[in-house]
Scaffold this motif. Structure first.
Motif, PDB file in Angstrom:
ATOM      1  N   ASP A  56      79.436  99.494 -26.360  1.00  0.00           N
ATOM      2  CA  ASP A  56      78.202 100.196 -26.037  1.00  0.00           C
ATOM      3  C   ASP A  56      77.120  99.174 -25.739  1.00  0.00           C
ATOM      4  OD1 ASP A  56      76.698 103.204 -27.499  1.00  0.00           O
ATOM      5  OD2 ASP A  56      76.504 102.271 -25.524  1.00  0.00           O
ATOM      6  N   LYS A  57      76.073  99.638 -25.047  1.00  0.00           N
ATOM      7  CA  LYS A  57      75.010  98.741 -24.624  1.00  0.00           C
ATOM      8  C   LYS A  57      73.982  98.541 -25.715  1.00  0.00           C
ATOM      9  CE  LYS A  57      75.324 100.143 -19.779  1.00  0.00           C
ATOM     10  NZ  LYS A  57      74.583 100.731 -18.629  1.00  0.00           N
ATOM     11  N   GLY A  58      73.364  97.346 -25.683  1.00  0.00           N
ATOM     12  CA  GLY A  58      72.228  97.065 -26.533  1.00  0.00           C
ATOM     13  C   GLY A  58      70.949  97.119 -25.716  1.00  0.00           C
ATOM     14  N   GLU A  59      69.899  96.507 -26.257  1.00  0.00           N
ATOM     15  CA  GLU A  59      68.588  96.596 -25.613  1.00  0.00           C
ATOM     16  C   GLU A  59      68.434  95.730 -24.370  1.00  0.00           C
ATOM     17  OE1 GLU A  59      66.507  94.016 -29.076  1.00  0.00           O
ATOM     18  OE2 GLU A  59      65.145  94.593 -27.467  1.00  0.00           O
ATOM     19  N   VAL A  60      69.268  94.693 -24.192  1.00  0.00           N
ATOM     20  CA  VAL A  60      69.131  93.794 -23.048  1.00  0.00           C
ATOM     21  C   VAL A  60      70.459  93.642 -22.323  1.00  0.00           C
ATOM     22  CG1 VAL A  60      67.130  92.541 -23.920  1.00  0.00           C
ATOM     23  CG2 VAL A  60      69.415  91.781 -24.564  1.00  0.00           C
ATOM     24  N   SER A  61      71.077  94.752 -21.962  1.00  0.00           N
ATOM     25  CA  SER A  61      72.424  94.732 -21.401  1.00  0.00           C
ATOM     26  C   SER A  61      72.477  94.490 -19.887  1.00  0.00           C
ATOM     27  CB  SER A  61      73.136  96.044 -21.730  1.00  0.00           C
ATOM     28  OG  SER A  61      72.410  97.136 -21.179  1.00  0.00           O
TER      29      SER A  61
ATOM     30  N   ALA B   1      62.010 104.092 -32.630  1.00  0.00           N
ATOM     31  CA  ALA B   1      62.861 102.905 -32.712  1.00  0.00           C
ATOM     32  C   ALA B   1      62.371 101.999 -33.838  1.00  0.00           C
ATOM     33  CB  ALA B   1      62.842 102.150 -31.391  1.00  0.00           C
ATOM     34  N   GLN B   2      63.339 101.333 -34.436  1.00  0.00           N
ATOM     35  CA  GLN B   2      62.993 100.410 -35.510  1.00  0.00           C
ATOM     36  C   GLN B   2      62.369  99.144 -34.923  1.00  0.00           C
ATOM     37  OE1 GLN B   2      63.473 101.178 -38.600  1.00  0.00           O
ATOM     38  NE2 GLN B   2      64.885 102.905 -38.513  1.00  0.00           N
ATOM     39  N   SER B   3      61.477  98.533 -35.687  1.00  0.00           N
ATOM     40  CA  SER B   3      60.937  97.237 -35.285  1.00  0.00           C
ATOM     41  C   SER B   3      60.664  96.407 -36.521  1.00  0.00           C
ATOM     42  CB  SER B   3      59.664  97.394 -34.450  1.00  0.00           C
ATOM     43  OG  SER B   3      58.621  97.907 -35.234  1.00  0.00           O
ATOM     44  N   VAL B   4      60.698  95.102 -36.346  1.00  0.00           N
ATOM     45  CA  VAL B   4      60.459  94.167 -37.439  1.00  0.00           C
ATOM     46  C   VAL B   4      59.408  93.168 -36.977  1.00  0.00           C
ATOM     47  CG1 VAL B   4      61.475  92.420 -38.923  1.00  0.00           C
ATOM     48  CG2 VAL B   4      62.805  94.447 -38.294  1.00  0.00           C
ATOM     49  N   THR B   5      58.408  92.967 -37.817  1.00  0.00           N
ATOM     50  CA  THR B   5      57.322  92.045 -37.498  1.00  0.00           C
ATOM     51  C   THR B   5      57.340  90.886 -38.478  1.00  0.00           C
ATOM     52  OG1 THR B   5      55.976  93.892 -36.717  1.00  0.00           O
ATOM     53  CG2 THR B   5      54.837  91.826 -37.183  1.00  0.00           C
ATOM     54  N   CYS B  23      57.331  89.647 -43.791  1.00  0.00           N
ATOM     55  CA  CYS B  23      58.142  90.531 -42.958  1.00  0.00           C
ATOM     56  C   CYS B  23      57.680  91.958 -43.189  1.00  0.00           C
ATOM     57  CB  CYS B  23      59.622  90.410 -43.307  1.00  0.00           C
ATOM     58  SG  CYS B  23      60.679  91.628 -42.480  1.00  0.00           S
ATOM     59  N   ASN B  24      57.406  92.659 -42.120  1.00  0.00           N
ATOM     60  CA  ASN B  24      57.098  94.086 -42.182  1.00  0.00           C
ATOM     61  C   ASN B  24      57.991  94.829 -41.206  1.00  0.00           C
ATOM     62  OD1 ASN B  24      54.288  92.708 -42.947  1.00  0.00           O
ATOM     63  ND2 ASN B  24      54.371  94.754 -43.845  1.00  0.00           N
ATOM     64  N   TYR B  25      58.355  96.020 -41.572  1.00  0.00           N
ATOM     65  CA  TYR B  25      59.238  96.804 -40.721  1.00  0.00           C
ATOM     66  C   TYR B  25      58.648  98.191 -40.521  1.00  0.00           C
ATOM     67  CZ  TYR B  25      60.640  99.011 -45.077  1.00  0.00           C
ATOM     68  OH  TYR B  25      60.623  99.681 -46.268  1.00  0.00           O
ATOM     69  N   SER B  26      59.086  98.845 -39.492  1.00  0.00           N
ATOM     70  CA  SER B  26      58.623 100.208 -39.226  1.00  0.00           C
ATOM     71  C   SER B  26      59.805 101.137 -39.403  1.00  0.00           C
ATOM     72  CB  SER B  26      58.092 100.328 -37.797  1.00  0.00           C
ATOM     73  OG  SER B  26      59.124 100.136 -36.873  1.00  0.00           O
ATOM     74  N   SER B  27      59.671 102.048 -40.316  1.00  0.00           N
ATOM     75  CA  SER B  27      60.745 103.005 -40.512  1.00  0.00           C
ATOM     76  C   SER B  27      60.262 104.146 -41.377  1.00  0.00           C
ATOM     77  CB  SER B  27      61.953 102.369 -41.175  1.00  0.00           C
ATOM     78  OG  SER B  27      62.933 103.352 -41.435  1.00  0.00           O
ATOM     79  N   SER B  28      60.657 105.322 -41.029  1.00  0.00           N
ATOM     80  CA  SER B  28      60.334 106.483 -41.841  1.00  0.00           C
ATOM     81  C   SER B  28      61.540 106.946 -42.644  1.00  0.00           C
ATOM     82  CB  SER B  28      59.854 107.629 -40.937  1.00  0.00           C
ATOM     83  OG  SER B  28      60.861 107.956 -40.002  1.00  0.00           O
ATOM     84  N   VAL B  29      62.634 106.212 -42.496  1.00  0.00           N
ATOM     85  CA  VAL B  29      63.850 106.556 -43.234  1.00  0.00           C
ATOM     86  C   VAL B  29      64.283 105.349 -44.044  1.00  0.00           C
ATOM     87  CG1 VAL B  29      64.563 108.238 -41.521  1.00  0.00           C
ATOM     88  CG2 VAL B  29      65.359 105.871 -41.337  1.00  0.00           C
ATOM     89  N   SER B  30      65.224 105.573 -44.917  1.00  0.00           N
ATOM     90  CA  SER B  30      65.728 104.470 -45.726  1.00  0.00           C
ATOM     91  C   SER B  30      66.427 103.444 -44.849  1.00  0.00           C
ATOM     92  CB  SER B  30      66.708 104.992 -46.774  1.00  0.00           C
ATOM     93  OG  SER B  30      66.042 105.848 -47.674  1.00  0.00           O
ATOM     94  N   VAL B  31      66.155 102.208 -45.134  1.00  0.00           N
ATOM     95  CA  VAL B  31      66.790 101.130 -44.385  1.00  0.00           C
ATOM     96  C   VAL B  31      67.329 100.100 -45.367  1.00  0.00           C
ATOM     97  CG1 VAL B  31      65.357 101.407 -42.334  1.00  0.00           C
ATOM     98  CG2 VAL B  31      64.612  99.878 -44.176  1.00  0.00           C
ATOM     99  N   TYR B  32      68.147  99.236 -44.811  1.00  0.00           N
ATOM    100  CA  TYR B  32      68.632  98.090 -45.562  1.00  0.00           C
ATOM    101  C   TYR B  32      68.028  96.842 -44.937  1.00  0.00           C
ATOM    102  CZ  TYR B  32      71.882 101.640 -47.129  1.00  0.00           C
ATOM    103  OH  TYR B  32      72.421 102.785 -47.650  1.00  0.00           O
ATOM    104  N   PHE B  99      71.619  96.186 -36.054  1.00  0.00           N
ATOM    105  CA  PHE B  99      70.537  95.475 -36.706  1.00  0.00           C
ATOM    106  C   PHE B  99      69.390  95.312 -35.720  1.00  0.00           C
ATOM    107  CE2 PHE B  99      71.933  92.860 -40.554  1.00  0.00           C
ATOM    108  CZ  PHE B  99      72.948  93.713 -40.890  1.00  0.00           C
ATOM    109  N   VAL B 100      68.179  95.233 -36.275  1.00  0.00           N
ATOM    110  CA  VAL B 100      67.020  94.805 -35.496  1.00  0.00           C
ATOM    111  C   VAL B 100      66.457  93.579 -36.194  1.00  0.00           C
ATOM    112  CG1 VAL B 100      64.697  95.360 -34.716  1.00  0.00           C
ATOM    113  CG2 VAL B 100      66.485  97.106 -34.629  1.00  0.00           C
ATOM    114  N   PHE B 101      66.257  92.513 -35.421  1.00  0.00           N
ATOM    115  CA  PHE B 101      65.760  91.262 -35.979  1.00  0.00           C
ATOM    116  C   PHE B 101      64.295  91.055 -35.626  1.00  0.00           C
ATOM    117  CE2 PHE B 101      69.499  89.086 -37.603  1.00  0.00           C
ATOM    118  CZ  PHE B 101      70.528  89.816 -37.045  1.00  0.00           C
ATOM    119  N   GLY B 102      63.583  90.414 -36.540  1.00  0.00           N
ATOM    120  CA  GLY B 102      62.242  89.965 -36.233  1.00  0.00           C
ATOM    121  C   GLY B 102      62.286  88.738 -35.353  1.00  0.00           C
TER     122      GLY B 102
END
Lengths: 114, 111
Positions: A56-61, B1-5, B23-32, B99-102
């Motif tokens: 599946d594609k990611g954000e920069v595919s 969408a999730q984001s990490v700052t 590190c700060n993240y944006s989420s309205s649901v539980s995350v790891y 995963f979303v990385f900062g």
């Protein structure tokens, strides 16, 4: 050591040429990922795979394609390389399918497109 | 969408001084939540992770992080840094399959 290797480790190529990067794992994990790392952007997901022939594609595919014909190998192809694809590419695997499973990373491939 | 700052792109600190990487993240649901370290010319290594339970998580190399749900933060700390801690540090959020990385914080430890 999660048993992840990437090849080649370094590559210099010219604009317009095709390039294939290989990620190989020895642990038989289902999930595999390709990221690119650029200064100020962290790691950005290109494509991922959740099984043989399942990708599946990611954000920069855009400009990238992948294939996974065997569990242990995940290939990333740049059909026609551009200078904007100069980057460090990392492969990662995930031990399980749950959100709490961490990712393990390969050593990276530094690609330069002239 | 999730984001990490990660607000600090670079943090210089003298050896044996304490350090905090934010590190700060944006989420309205539980995350790891995860912290990874990248030494020069290497891949990323896991430092620590928060899954549930105690909000203070201890990791390798003397690092620890505190999860704060109300502030959606997961700051990384070390009470006394060494030259060998010079590296880039990435905060990440896991949700679903991905995963979303900062953007990373480059820690430079000065003698």
């Amino acid at each position: 050591d999660a048993g992840i290797t990437q090849s080649p480790r370094h590559k210099v190529t010219e604009t317009g040429t095709p390039v294939t990067l290989r990620c190989h794992q020895t642990e038989n994990h289902r999930y595999m990922y390709w990221y690119r790392q650029d200064p100020g952007h962290g790691l950005r997901l290109i494509h991922y795979s959740y099984g043989v022939k399942d990708t599946d594609k990611g954000e920069v595919s855009d400009g990238y394609s992948v294939s996974r014909s065997k569990t242990e190998d995940f290939l990333l192809t740049l059909e026609s390389a551009t200078s904007s694809q100069t980057s460090v590419y990392f492969c990662a695997i995930r031990e399980g399918i749950s959100s709490y499973n961490e990712q393990f990373f390969g050593p990276g491939t530094r690609l330069t497109v002239l | 969408a999730q984001s990490v700052t990660q607000l600090d792109s670079q943090v210089p600190v003298f050896e044996e001084a304490p350090v905090e990487l934010r590190c700060n993240y944006s989420s309205s649901v539980s995350v790891y939540l995860f912290w990874y370290v990248q030494y020069p010319n290497q891949g990323l290594q896991l430092l620590l992770k928060y899954l549930s339970g105690s909000t203070l998580v201890k990791g390798i190399n003397g690092f620890e992080a505190e999860f704060n749900k109300s502030q959606t933060s997961f700051h990384l700390r070390k009470p006394s840094v060494h030259i060998s801690d010079t590296a880039e540090y990435f905060c990440a959020v896991s949700y679903g399959q991905n995963f979303v990385f900062g953007p990373g914080t480059r820690l430079s430890v000065l003698p």
